[in-house]
Design an enzyme around this catalytic site. Structure first.
Site, PDB file in Angstrom:
ATOM      1  N   SER A 131       6.749   0.085  11.388  1.00  0.00           N
ATOM      2  CA  SER A 131       6.997  -1.332  11.687  1.00  0.00           C
ATOM      3  C   SER A 131       7.845  -1.556  12.944  1.00  0.00           C
ATOM      4  O   SER A 131       7.539  -2.471  13.727  1.00  0.00           O
ATOM      5  CB  SER A 131       7.630  -2.029  10.483  1.00  0.00           C
ATOM      6  N   ALA A 166      -5.263   0.271  -9.657  1.00  0.00           N
ATOM      7  CA  ALA A 166      -4.697  -0.988 -10.159  1.00  0.00           C
ATOM      8  C   ALA A 166      -3.178  -0.983 -10.010  1.00  0.00           C
ATOM      9  O   ALA A 166      -2.445  -1.417 -10.900  1.00  0.00           O
ATOM     10  CB  ALA A 166      -5.112  -1.212 -11.613  1.00  0.00           C
ATOM     11  N   GLY A 207      -6.839   2.404   6.490  1.00  0.00           N
ATOM     12  CA  GLY A 207      -5.871   1.326   6.272  1.00  0.00           C
ATOM     13  C   GLY A 207      -4.993   0.983   7.468  1.00  0.00           C
ATOM     14  O   GLY A 207      -4.066   0.173   7.332  1.00  0.00           O
ATOM     15  N   ASN A 253      -9.810   1.715 -12.942  1.00  0.00           N
ATOM     16  CA  ASN A 253      -8.528   2.422 -12.910  1.00  0.00           C
ATOM     17  C   ASN A 253      -8.458   3.454 -14.023  1.00  0.00           C
ATOM     18  O   ASN A 253      -9.106   3.308 -15.056  1.00  0.00           O
ATOM     19  CB  ASN A 253      -7.368   1.430 -13.048  1.00  0.00           C
ATOM     20  N   ARG A 254      -7.650   4.500 -13.752  1.00  0.00           N
ATOM     21  CA  ARG A 254      -7.432   5.544 -14.751  1.00  0.00           C
ATOM     22  C   ARG A 254      -6.882   4.908 -16.033  1.00  0.00           C
ATOM     23  O   ARG A 254      -7.400   5.139 -17.111  1.00  0.00           O
ATOM     24  CB  ARG A 254      -6.440   6.552 -14.153  1.00  0.00           C
ATOM     25  N   LYS A 308       9.708  -5.075  -3.335  1.00  0.00           N
ATOM     26  CA  LYS A 308       8.811  -6.224  -3.120  1.00  0.00           C
ATOM     27  C   LYS A 308       8.866  -7.262  -4.240  1.00  0.00           C
ATOM     28  O   LYS A 308       8.551  -8.423  -4.026  1.00  0.00           O
ATOM     29  CB  LYS A 308       7.368  -5.747  -2.930  1.00  0.00           C
ATOM     30  N   ALA A 347      -0.774  -2.467  -4.539  1.00  0.00           N
ATOM     31  CA  ALA A 347      -1.664  -2.838  -3.434  1.00  0.00           C
ATOM     32  C   ALA A 347      -2.955  -3.440  -3.970  1.00  0.00           C
ATOM     33  O   ALA A 347      -3.446  -4.454  -3.458  1.00  0.00           O
ATOM     34  CB  ALA A 347      -1.963  -1.609  -2.578  1.00  0.00           C
TER      35      ALA A 347
HETATM   36  P1  ATR Z   1       0.483   1.133  -4.619  1.00  0.00           P
HETATM   37  O1  ATR Z   1       1.678   0.246  -4.707  1.00  0.00           O
HETATM   38  O2  ATR Z   1       0.293   1.781  -3.279  1.00  0.00           O
HETATM   39  O3  ATR Z   1      -0.754   0.458  -5.084  1.00  0.00           O
HETATM   40  P2  ATR Z   1       0.976   2.428  -7.138  1.00  0.00           P
HETATM   41  O4  ATR Z   1       1.411   1.102  -7.653  1.00  0.00           O
HETATM   42  O5  ATR Z   1       1.835   3.624  -7.398  1.00  0.00           O
HETATM   43  O6  ATR Z   1       0.773   2.377  -5.566  1.00  0.00           O
HETATM   44  O7  ATR Z   1      -0.507   2.706  -7.681  1.00  0.00           O
HETATM   45  C1  ATR Z   1      -1.126   3.926  -7.574  1.00  0.00           C
HETATM   46  C2  ATR Z   1      -2.576   3.832  -8.070  1.00  0.00           C
HETATM   47  O8  ATR Z   1      -3.184   5.118  -7.895  1.00  0.00           O
HETATM   48  C3  ATR Z   1      -2.717   3.473  -9.537  1.00  0.00           C
HETATM   49  O9  ATR Z   1      -3.889   2.740  -9.714  1.00  0.00           O
HETATM   50  C4  ATR Z   1      -2.872   4.867 -10.200  1.00  0.00           C
HETATM   51  O10 ATR Z   1      -3.568   4.856 -11.407  1.00  0.00           O
HETATM   52  P3  ATR Z   1      -2.773   4.581 -12.827  1.00  0.00           P
HETATM   53  O11 ATR Z   1      -2.514   3.087 -12.890  1.00  0.00           O
HETATM   54  O12 ATR Z   1      -3.732   5.013 -13.863  1.00  0.00           O
HETATM   55  O13 ATR Z   1      -1.524   5.398 -12.759  1.00  0.00           O
HETATM   56  C5  ATR Z   1      -3.721   5.549  -9.145  1.00  0.00           C
HETATM   57  N1  ATR Z   1      -3.650   7.007  -9.222  1.00  0.00           N
HETATM   58  C6  ATR Z   1      -2.638   7.805  -8.832  1.00  0.00           C
HETATM   59  N2  ATR Z   1      -2.952   9.099  -9.038  1.00  0.00           N
HETATM   60  C7  ATR Z   1      -4.207   9.116  -9.575  1.00  0.00           C
HETATM   61  C8  ATR Z   1      -5.106  10.151 -10.004  1.00  0.00           C
HETATM   62  N3  ATR Z   1      -4.772  11.439  -9.905  1.00  0.00           N
HETATM   63  N4  ATR Z   1      -6.311   9.795 -10.472  1.00  0.00           N
HETATM   64  C9  ATR Z   1      -6.655   8.497 -10.569  1.00  0.00           C
HETATM   65  N5  ATR Z   1      -5.863   7.476 -10.180  1.00  0.00           N
HETATM   66  C10 ATR Z   1      -4.650   7.769  -9.693  1.00  0.00           C
END
Ligand code: ATR
Length: 288
Positions: free
Chosen positions: A23, A133, A251, A156-157, A72, A136
């Site tokens: 930034s 999910a 991005g 989402n996972r 945030k 972001a």
């Molecule tokens: P950001 O603020 O950048 O969005 P975050 O809030 O930490 O980051 O979100 C990370 C995302 O990556 C989540 O959707 C997470 O899935 P979960 O909600 O199930 O935790 C996803 N994520 C991280 N590692 C993952 C993995 N190995 N396989 C699938 N999804 C993953």
């Protein structure tokens, strides 16, 4: 940044960590190009100091702040006002000095929107797959809903997080547009062509070769793939999209335009496409 003097206005970034942020490069370059007497620095702030940081910044007449992880959400109680979509999302990344305190905005949303427009990627009427999910994804889901995406399959996972976002977007736009699904259910998606937006942390450097869905057949349905990751410059997700003859973007433009949008709010100016492009080239040299 022009020469620092008694009239220099200060802006900065609060978060933790902030030392790798790009930034300062974005904002100080914009100030140089536009001849605006503003400087931009980073402020590492611990969670327990967020209130003091926002109030202290206002007391010092600091023009504006960007807010990054993990603050945030936690800055919101200390704002004088908040923009409607930022309020609905529950996250702000930009504070603008007003008479009574700071007003909060979310330029991650407007920046992402502008980055798509810049790449001629449409939202209205589109079938969209949103992967992830987290924070972001939540912001992007609100934008997709507001801008008239036809359906957004939110994979989402942990399905619960996807369901929470779907519910929040529905209450905001009054339309059921988000379909929450488990990541592993991707094979059950309707047989259509999709805009796919990748928001998980999978594939982030140094795990350059990881990808959230490792199946060639999935990418045949993707006409355009947007990864919000910019390090590496070309993620494995983007490579898979390209292999299946789709268009792929990273991005970095989102990062650029969220900065430009904040800069415009603080200085009441509009940055041209050419000026933004010049900043982008600089970012690419530094990060790419
Ligand atoms: P950001 O603020 O950048 O969005 P975050 O809030 O930490 O980051 O979100 C990370 C995302 O990556 C989540 O959707 C997470 O899935 P979960 O909600 O199930 O935790 C996803 N994520 C991280 N590692 C993952 C993995 N190995 N396989 C699938 N999804 C993953």
């Amino acid at each position: 940044m022009t020469e620092l003097n008694a009239k220099t206005r200060l802006c900065g970034l609060i978060g933790n960590p902030v030392s790798h942020s790009v930034s300062p490069l974005i904002h100080n370059q914009l100030s140089r190009m536009l001849g605006i007497n503003m400087a931009y620095v980073t402020f590492p702030v611990e969670e327990q100091d967020v209130e003091a940081a926002v109030k202290g910044a206002f007391a010092l007449n600091i023009l504006g702040l960007n807010v990054t992880v993990p603050h945030k959400q936690s800055v919101i109680p200390y704002l004088a006002d908040i923009d409607a979509i930022a309020k609905a999302v529950g996250a702000v990344n930009t504070l603008v000095h007003t008479e009574n305190g700071y007003k909060g905005y979310n330029t991650d949303i407007t920046g992402f929107h502008r980055s798509l427009m810049d790449e001629h990627i449409a939202i209205e009427g589109e079938q969209v797959i949103l992967l992830g999910a987290g924070g972001a994804s939540r912001a992007i889901a609100f934008l997709l809903g507001r801008e008239g995406a036809k359906t957004v399959y939110l994979l989402n996972r942990s399905v619960k997080n996807a369901e929470d976002i779907a519910q929040a977007v529905k209450s905001y736009i009054g339309r059921d547009v988000i379909v929450p699904m488990a990541l592993m259910e991707y094979r059950n998606l309707p047989n259509e062509r999709y805009l796919c937006i990748q928001t998980t942390s999978v594939g982030l450097h140094p795990h350059d070769n990881d990808v959230v869905i490792d199946d060639e057949s999935f990418y045949k349905r993707v006409h355009t793939g947007v990864d919000i990751i910019y390090n590496p410059y070309e993620t494995r997700f983007m490579k898979e999209v390209k292999k299946a003859k789709g268009k792929a973007v990273n991005g970095m433009k989102m990062l650029l335009w969220q900065g430009v949008a904040a800069y415009e709010l603080w200085n009441n100016v509009s940055v041209s496409k050419e000026q933004a492009q010049a900043v982008y080239e600089l970012m690419k040299r530094k990060l790419g």
